[in-house]
Design an enzyme around this catalytic site. Structure first.
Site, short mmCIF file in Angstrom:
data_model
loop_
_atom_site.label_atom_id
_atom_site.label_comp_id
_atom_site.label_asym_id
_atom_site.label_seq_id
_atom_site.Cartn_x
_atom_site.Cartn_y
_atom_site.Cartn_z
N ASP A 1 68.16 49.39 34.70
CA ASP A 1 69.63 49.43 34.56
C ASP A 1 70.07 50.83 34.12
OD1 ASP A 1 72.14 48.33 34.80
OD2 ASP A 1 72.20 47.54 32.77
N GLY B 1 80.70 48.66 21.33
CA GLY B 1 80.54 48.63 22.78
C GLY B 1 80.29 47.23 23.28
#
Length: 481
Positions: free
Chosen positions: A358, A240
């Site tokens: 986040d 990722g």
């Protein structure tokens, strides 16, 4: 120590405490049978040694050719001094020659923290190593105590040494001396080469390490460990990436545990101590719906964060893929419940308040059973319950950031909840925040809210009616009508 000839021998011996008795790959000569070029200097060695060294190797910073040293995971001594003995007649320490062939008891003392060196199980013993120039090594007596002061050795009861070797014939001395000088020169050259190799290897894995980090020892991973775990951060190990760094899968060589390593650029000169303090604190979080943060590593301007490996990866990759069937509504609702539970733990149930800052599908990972886990605490900040957060720096992802955060720059639990609300909409309608625009509001005004649902759900909203006990339970837990 009894040299074979001319009071010149090699290389010395050591008293050693080690987690293993396997030294089959250790080098002789200046490595004293303890290390080789690939494992010297590693914190994972967990080796403590007291060396009696009779060769001065400048590549290992030896003080002279007859010294005692205390070594921790390397033969570059933590503390060293010229070999001495205590004279009762003169009441002082006197230098001695380790290669004299006499019975000797050198003295050296220093305070050292063993907590980061010793494991639960350790072996105690001796090693010795010679090169082409050889010596005989004898341990006539030894005294050791795991706690407290060791019993004194009674010098008068020591056994006698074997007879000394006969002196060589004069006609052979010159030729033998030339051979010895040549061997010593070659040994010195090899030591220099090996030392250079060690320096190159050390440079490859060089890290930033400051004194204040010693208290975080268990939470700090060596760069070499993470480099090997991820096979050199190869692209094929990449699982990722995002605006704050790349994430690599790996396996810890010591335990075969699967991990995920995120590489984050960070200004190491500004607030790094405070940042690492919070990272270590976050490593103490324990909740089934949080991805476990194990620790960190610092190298130059880079920070590496080590997490649990979660097999199904990021939620956004599944949510926004074309795969069919996609996550059904029951699965999505369960993920909402699990992330909400993790967020409640961060905000109210842990010893401090943790602002994630986040929250989004890209930071939510799915385990093998598609359970949701909130992860990536690289932007998280902590403060005490009842106090106000001090952070005023705007961080996060556009589309998930509350209007007041953009206006004041102050993150709070409410700004985390706002991001969670955007996440709820994204999970329900299958569209990213920037794609939603006024479309959802328009559906509400028209009284057609189900038109905003993800078409891939294929009626699973209707299937999950009030008779579905799991959905009903989840709805109650989330406080929804």
């Amino acid at each position: 120590m009894v040299p074979k000839s001319f009071n010149l021998g090699g290389n010395g011996m050591s008293f050693v405490i080690s987690p293993s008795t396997d030294f089959s790959e250790a080098f002789p000569g200046p490595f004293l049978g303890l290390f080789n070029a690939s494992n010297i200097g590693l914190s994972s060695d967990h080796i403590l040694a007291v060396e009696l060294d009779i060769i001065q190797n400048f590549g290992f910073n030896d003080v002279n050719g007859s010294h005692v040293g205390i070594d921790v995971n390397t033969v570059i001594s933590y503390e060293s001094a010229t070999a001495t003995y205590f004279s009762d007649e003169e009441g002082r320490n006197k230098s001695l020659e380790l290669t004299s062939g006499n019975r000797i008891q050198p003295l050296l003392s220093t305070a050292i923290d063993l907590s980061q060196i010793l494991l639960d199980t350790m072996y105690v013993g001796f090693t010795a190593a010679t090169g082409t120039v050889a010596s005989d090594h004898y341990v006539l007596a030894w005294s050791f105590n795991r706690s407290g002061k060791a019993e004194k050795v009674d010098i008068s009861k020591l056994p006698s040494l074997p007879p000394a070797p006969s002196p060589p014939r004069k006609e052979n001395q010159k030729a033998e001396l030339m051979i010895i000088v040549l061997v010593v020169a070659v040994a010195g050259l090899l030591t220099t080469v090996v030392g250079a190799v060690c320096i190159v290897r050390k440079k490859k894995y060089e890290e930033v390490y400051e004194d204040w980090e010693r208290e975080y020892g268990p939470h700090r991973f060596s760069y070499k460990t993470l480099y090997k775990a991820t096979k050199g951060f190869k692209d094929k190990e990449l699982i990722g990436k995002g605006g704050f760094g790349k994430v690599y899968g790996g396996v810890l060589p010591s335990s075969n545990e699967r991990i995920a390593v995120k590489r984050v650029s960070h200004d190491s000169k500004q607030g790094m101590k405070e940042f690492v303090t919070e990272i270590v604190s976050l490593g103490r979080l324990r909740h089934r719906n949080l991805v476990q943060l194990h620790g960190y590593c610092r190298r130059k301007g880079e920070l590496l964060l080590v997490y649990d490996y979660v097999p199904n990866g990021r939620l956004d990759k599944i949510l926004h893929s074309d795969m069919r069937p996609n996550l059904n509504w029951v699965q999505r609702f369960r993920i909402l419940r699990e992330v909400a539970s993790g967020l409640l733990y961060l905000h109210e149930e842990w010893e401090q308040v943790v602002l994630h800052r986040d929250i989004k599908p890209g930071n939510i990972l799915l385990d093998a059973d598609l359970n949701g886990k909130l992860g990536d605490f690289g932007l998280a900040r902590l403060y005490d319950h009842g106090s106000n957060p001090q952070t005023t720096k705007v961080v996060g992802t556009i589309g998930y950031m509350a209007p007041e955060l953009l206006r004041t720059g102050k993150a709070t639990t409410s700004t985390d909840v706002f991001a969670f609300g955007v996440f709820i909409l994204e999970l329900a309608c299958g569209r990213r925040p920037m794609e939603q625009d006024g479309w959802i509001v328009d559906c509400v005004k028209r009284g057609a809210i189900l038109d905003a649902s993800d078409p891939r759900l294929e009626g699973s909203y209707e299937q999950a009616n009030e008779d579905d006990s799991e959905i009903h339970t989840l709805t109650q837990q989330l406080g929804l009508p």
